[in-house]
Design a protein around this motif. Structure first.
Motif, PDB file in Angstrom:
ATOM      1  N   LEU A  76       0.779  -1.349  -0.006  1.00  0.00           N
ATOM      2  CA  LEU A  76       0.012   0.007  -0.029  1.00  0.00           C
ATOM      3  C   LEU A  76       0.899   1.113  -0.064  1.00  0.00           C
ATOM      4  O   LEU A  76       0.501   2.255  -0.638  1.00  0.00           O
ATOM      5  CB  LEU A  76      -0.912   0.118   1.082  1.00  0.00           C
ATOM      6  CG  LEU A  76      -2.209  -0.897   0.834  1.00  0.00           C
ATOM      7  CD1 LEU A  76      -3.101  -0.625   2.524  1.00  0.00           C
ATOM      8  CD2 LEU A  76      -2.907  -0.556  -0.124  1.00  0.00           C
ATOM      9  N   ASP A  77       2.046   1.079   0.730  1.00  0.00           N
ATOM     10  CA  ASP A  77       2.925   2.319   0.741  1.00  0.00           C
ATOM     11  C   ASP A  77       3.470   2.588  -0.904  1.00  0.00           C
ATOM     12  O   ASP A  77       3.536   3.728  -0.993  1.00  0.00           O
ATOM     13  CB  ASP A  77       3.980   2.035   1.548  1.00  0.00           C
ATOM     14  CG  ASP A  77       3.475   2.198   3.162  1.00  0.00           C
ATOM     15  OD1 ASP A  77       2.306   2.512   3.408  1.00  0.00           O
ATOM     16  OD2 ASP A  77       4.290   1.872   4.197  1.00  0.00           O
ATOM     17  N   ARG A  80       0.719   4.177  -2.886  1.00  0.00           N
ATOM     18  CA  ARG A  80       0.611   5.579  -2.241  1.00  0.00           C
ATOM     19  C   ARG A  80       1.870   6.495  -2.972  1.00  0.00           C
ATOM     20  O   ARG A  80       1.586   7.637  -3.522  1.00  0.00           O
ATOM     21  CB  ARG A  80       0.583   5.739  -0.900  1.00  0.00           C
ATOM     22  CG  ARG A  80       0.285   7.178  -0.593  1.00  0.00           C
ATOM     23  CD  ARG A  80       0.218   7.135   1.208  1.00  0.00           C
ATOM     24  NE  ARG A  80      -1.083   6.397   1.382  1.00  0.00           N
ATOM     25  CZ  ARG A  80      -2.265   6.932   1.490  1.00  0.00           C
ATOM     26  NH1 ARG A  80      -2.252   8.154   0.999  1.00  0.00           N
ATOM     27  NH2 ARG A  80      -3.295   6.370   2.051  1.00  0.00           N
ATOM     28  N   ALA A  83       1.257   7.250  -6.582  1.00  0.00           N
ATOM     29  CA  ALA A  83       0.382   8.297  -6.864  1.00  0.00           C
ATOM     30  C   ALA A  83       0.731   9.400  -6.558  1.00  0.00           C
ATOM     31  O   ALA A  83       0.661  10.619  -7.577  1.00  0.00           O
ATOM     32  CB  ALA A  83      -1.172   7.874  -5.834  1.00  0.00           C
ATOM     33  N   HIS A  84       1.568   9.746  -5.551  1.00  0.00           N
ATOM     34  CA  HIS A  84       2.350  11.029  -5.293  1.00  0.00           C
ATOM     35  C   HIS A  84       3.285  11.455  -6.528  1.00  0.00           C
ATOM     36  O   HIS A  84       3.297  12.489  -6.846  1.00  0.00           O
ATOM     37  CB  HIS A  84       2.944  10.999  -4.022  1.00  0.00           C
ATOM     38  CG  HIS A  84       1.978  11.134  -2.865  1.00  0.00           C
ATOM     39  ND1 HIS A  84       2.389  10.540  -1.682  1.00  0.00           N
ATOM     40  CD2 HIS A  84       0.790  11.269  -2.818  1.00  0.00           C
ATOM     41  CE1 HIS A  84       1.343  10.706  -0.916  1.00  0.00           C
ATOM     42  NE2 HIS A  84       0.404  11.187  -1.483  1.00  0.00           N
ATOM     43  N   GLU A 194      -5.300  13.628  -1.313  1.00  0.00           N
ATOM     44  CA  GLU A 194      -5.244  12.651  -0.497  1.00  0.00           C
ATOM     45  C   GLU A 194      -6.206  11.963  -0.043  1.00  0.00           C
ATOM     46  O   GLU A 194      -6.317  10.862   0.325  1.00  0.00           O
ATOM     47  CB  GLU A 194      -4.581  13.593   0.916  1.00  0.00           C
ATOM     48  CG  GLU A 194      -3.075  13.976   0.460  1.00  0.00           C
ATOM     49  CD  GLU A 194      -1.946  12.738   0.172  1.00  0.00           C
ATOM     50  OE1 GLU A 194      -2.208  11.538   0.716  1.00  0.00           O
ATOM     51  OE2 GLU A 194      -1.325  13.025  -0.642  1.00  0.00           O
ATOM     52  N   LEU A 197      -7.381   9.466  -2.674  1.00  0.00           N
ATOM     53  CA  LEU A 197      -6.585   8.712  -2.668  1.00  0.00           C
ATOM     54  C   LEU A 197      -6.813   7.480  -1.530  1.00  0.00           C
ATOM     55  O   LEU A 197      -6.677   6.323  -1.576  1.00  0.00           O
ATOM     56  CB  LEU A 197      -5.104   8.786  -2.580  1.00  0.00           C
ATOM     57  CG  LEU A 197      -3.910   7.989  -2.676  1.00  0.00           C
ATOM     58  CD1 LEU A 197      -4.148   7.055  -3.748  1.00  0.00           C
ATOM     59  CD2 LEU A 197      -2.469   8.463  -2.524  1.00  0.00           C
ATOM     60  N   ASP A 198      -7.062   7.988  -0.320  1.00  0.00           N
ATOM     61  CA  ASP A 198      -7.217   7.353   0.791  1.00  0.00           C
ATOM     62  C   ASP A 198      -8.615   6.332   0.457  1.00  0.00           C
ATOM     63  O   ASP A 198      -8.600   5.173   0.884  1.00  0.00           O
ATOM     64  CB  ASP A 198      -7.492   8.054   2.218  1.00  0.00           C
ATOM     65  CG  ASP A 198      -6.449   8.696   2.843  1.00  0.00           C
ATOM     66  OD1 ASP A 198      -5.337   8.097   2.468  1.00  0.00           O
ATOM     67  OD2 ASP A 198      -6.589   9.378   3.616  1.00  0.00           O
ATOM     68  N   LEU A 201      -7.538   3.466  -1.835  1.00  0.00           N
ATOM     69  CA  LEU A 201      -6.890   2.543  -1.266  1.00  0.00           C
ATOM     70  C   LEU A 201      -7.740   1.745  -0.347  1.00  0.00           C
ATOM     71  O   LEU A 201      -7.514   0.356  -0.228  1.00  0.00           O
ATOM     72  CB  LEU A 201      -5.569   3.086  -0.527  1.00  0.00           C
ATOM     73  CG  LEU A 201      -4.592   3.819  -1.517  1.00  0.00           C
ATOM     74  CD1 LEU A 201      -3.354   4.209  -0.772  1.00  0.00           C
ATOM     75  CD2 LEU A 201      -4.033   2.858  -2.545  1.00  0.00           C
TER      76      LEU A 201
END
Length: 225
Positions: A76-77, A80, A83-84, A194, A197-198, A201
């Motif tokens: 998951l990290d 993320r 995405a960033h 953010e 995205l949360d 995910l």
């Protein structure tokens, strides 16, 4: 078939990227790139068959600029961080970034990126049958948000909302008038990204639906197709 040279391909595509980043995609042509390099247009045709071929190469070059997350991070990290990285790349190359949403994602670099996303999803314990669908969900959101942000679509959609809403009464725009106090304030796009995205995910981690049958047409943007 004409043999395509390779020795100066990277130099040409970097020149094309720099030109488009400075003057916009509409200014990109074989002639313009040749002029920026101090060569004749015909010299480029030994490396690229034409403008479409060069645009595909520029799109691929953009993908190589995405930072690659540490493979040791949890799945998951890594998603993320991906995405960033996409949003950061869009901010760095706003005039060119839309290529990633309009050109076929079939290059070797696109396939390698899709593989990294698949692996991150699997490491996040996503069911194998849902991995391809969730990769499409994630990349459609991330690239779509980034394109909308750098193209001005978000700003254009919220500018003078009250004035535009006021042209029609509550009977014609009931939801707009009910939500008016929430629609009018400026939006913090970084915070919204953010939050979105949360949500995406979270959908990834709670996925239980099986894969969509392959005969169903899926026209969303995807790196892996």
């Amino acid at each position: 078939m004409r043999k395509i040279k390779t020795t100066r391909r990277a130099e040409i595509v970097d020149a094309a990227l720099a030109l488009a980043a400075d003057r916009g995609l509409e200014a990109l042509s074989m002639r313009a790139v040749a002029a920026s390099m101090g060569v004749t247009p015909m010299a480029l045709y030994g490396y690229y068959r034409g403008k479409d071929d060069l645009l595909d190469a520029v799109a691929t070059r953009l993908l190589t600029l995405l930072p690659e997350p540490d493979p040791g991070l949890p799945g998951l990290d890594r998603l993320r961080a991906f995405a960033h990285g996409v949003r950061g790349l869009a901010g760095e190359y706003p005039a060119v970034f839309t290529l990633l949403f309009t050109r076929p994602a079939s290059s070797g670099e696109a396939v390698r990126l899709a593989d990294r996303l698949y692996q991150a999803l699997l490491d996040a314990e996503v069911p194998e049958a849902a991995a391809a669908r969730l990769e499409r969900l994630l990349t459609t959101f991330v690239f779509g948000f980034a394109v909308s942000e750098v193209s001005g679509r978000f700003d254009g959609g919220t500018r003078n909302m009250w004035a535009r809403r006021g042209q029609l009464g509550p009977g014609e725009l009931p939801a707009h008038h009910r939500l008016g106090r929430l629609l009018d304030p400026p939006v913090d796009w970084a915070a919204e990204f953010e939050a979105d995205l949360d949500d995406v995910l979270h959908a990834v981690t709670t996925a239980t639906h099986p894969a969509i049958p392959t005969q169903v047409v899926d026209d969303s943007w995807s790196l892996g197709d």
